[in-house]
Design a protein around this motif. Sequence first.
Motif, PDB file in Angstrom:
ATOM      1  N   ILE A  29       0.839  -1.203   0.000  1.00  0.00           N
ATOM      2  CA  ILE A  29       0.000   0.000   0.000  1.00  0.00           C
ATOM      3  C   ILE A  29       0.874   1.254   0.000  1.00  0.00           C
ATOM      4  N   GLU A  30       1.918   1.245   0.811  1.00  0.00           N
ATOM      5  CA  GLU A  30       2.803   2.403   0.887  1.00  0.00           C
ATOM      6  C   GLU A  30       3.506   2.651  -0.447  1.00  0.00           C
ATOM      7  N   ALA A  31       3.903   1.583  -1.113  1.00  0.00           N
ATOM      8  CA  ALA A  31       4.556   1.743  -2.414  1.00  0.00           C
ATOM      9  C   ALA A  31       3.599   2.337  -3.433  1.00  0.00           C
ATOM     10  N   ALA A  32       2.333   1.910  -3.403  1.00  0.00           N
ATOM     11  CA  ALA A  32       1.338   2.458  -4.329  1.00  0.00           C
ATOM     12  C   ALA A  32       1.092   3.930  -4.058  1.00  0.00           C
ATOM     13  N   VAL A  33       1.047   4.324  -2.785  1.00  0.00           N
ATOM     14  CA  VAL A  33       0.836   5.731  -2.430  1.00  0.00           C
ATOM     15  C   VAL A  33       2.025   6.571  -2.878  1.00  0.00           C
ATOM     16  N   VAL A  34       3.231   6.058  -2.670  1.00  0.00           N
ATOM     17  CA  VAL A  34       4.442   6.778  -3.097  1.00  0.00           C
ATOM     18  C   VAL A  34       4.452   6.975  -4.610  1.00  0.00           C
ATOM     19  N   ASP A  35       3.939   6.008  -5.336  1.00  0.00           N
ATOM     20  CA  ASP A  35       3.873   6.105  -6.799  1.00  0.00           C
ATOM     21  C   ASP A  35       2.753   7.015  -7.283  1.00  0.00           C
ATOM     22  N   GLY A  36       2.000   7.608  -6.352  1.00  0.00           N
ATOM     23  CA  GLY A  36       0.975   8.568  -6.726  1.00  0.00           C
ATOM     24  C   GLY A  36      -0.411   7.994  -6.912  1.00  0.00           C
TER      25      GLY A  36
END
Length: 288
Positions: free
Chosen positions: A184-191
């Motif tokens: 989830i954090e990686a998806a948020v970082v990717d915008g």
Amino acid sequence: MKLSKIRYFLIFMGPILTITIIFYFMIGWCIYISMTDWRSARVSMKFVGLRNYFDVVQSREFYVSLINNIQWIALFMLPTTFLGLVIAYLIILTGKETIFRTIFLLPTAISMVVAGTLWVWMYATNGGINTLLRMIGLGSLARPWLSDPRTALYALIFVTVWQYLGFSIIVFEAAIKGIDRTLIEAAVVDGASGFQVFRYVILPQVRHGFLIAVPLLGLSALKVFDVVFVATRGGPGISTYVLAYYMWVKAFWWRFMADGAAIAVILLLLSLVLVIPYATYALRRWFG
């Protein structure tokens, strides 16, 4: 040492084996009764084969009950599952899980008999729903919800959605919390937006939640009885008949015990249609 092991085995497995034996004995007894001529207060064990099954499935009440059960499964299971997933995700986003979990779980803690009685009052001509509609200027929509054959079934389905929604939310909340946070954090970082996280990260990762919720909700809809018994007694007419209620009418109202047993066996077979695919998939997933 061997005697001690036998004693522990009997203590823990004895009750389980006893209940299992009684359970399968009662299934076998029900199947046997369904093939007899027991159709009155007088017990008759004359074997008639599948005659009762043919008589039951050819009746109009059975057809109406089966159609209503199918509608109940579709209109109860799908929205309860979808809303449970969406609301569970939104609850986790708010961080107010304790408050919202309590609110949505309260209906689940109420027995279906109490819920049915409560909603009979709500659906009454001068009940809460019609009163509220008149207060907000929508009095034209007020109607006798449980006395109208066009709305009675859907009103009862809504009651079960209201009561089981909390169960669905808890299942999917646990499933979402089991997802690796780094995804989830990686998806948020990717915008990724909140919806994109839900669509492309959350949804694919909660399949085991569906594996639990869908079969259990489907079985609950298939065996629904108490809310129909309390709220409408199958009426108006037979518009809210379901298979479990029709079974009760046949067996305990009309005293056609063999016909009631036949409907019970049909319900068992329909339950297996729901359970076997679920069990097969689960076994392949966990042990395959």
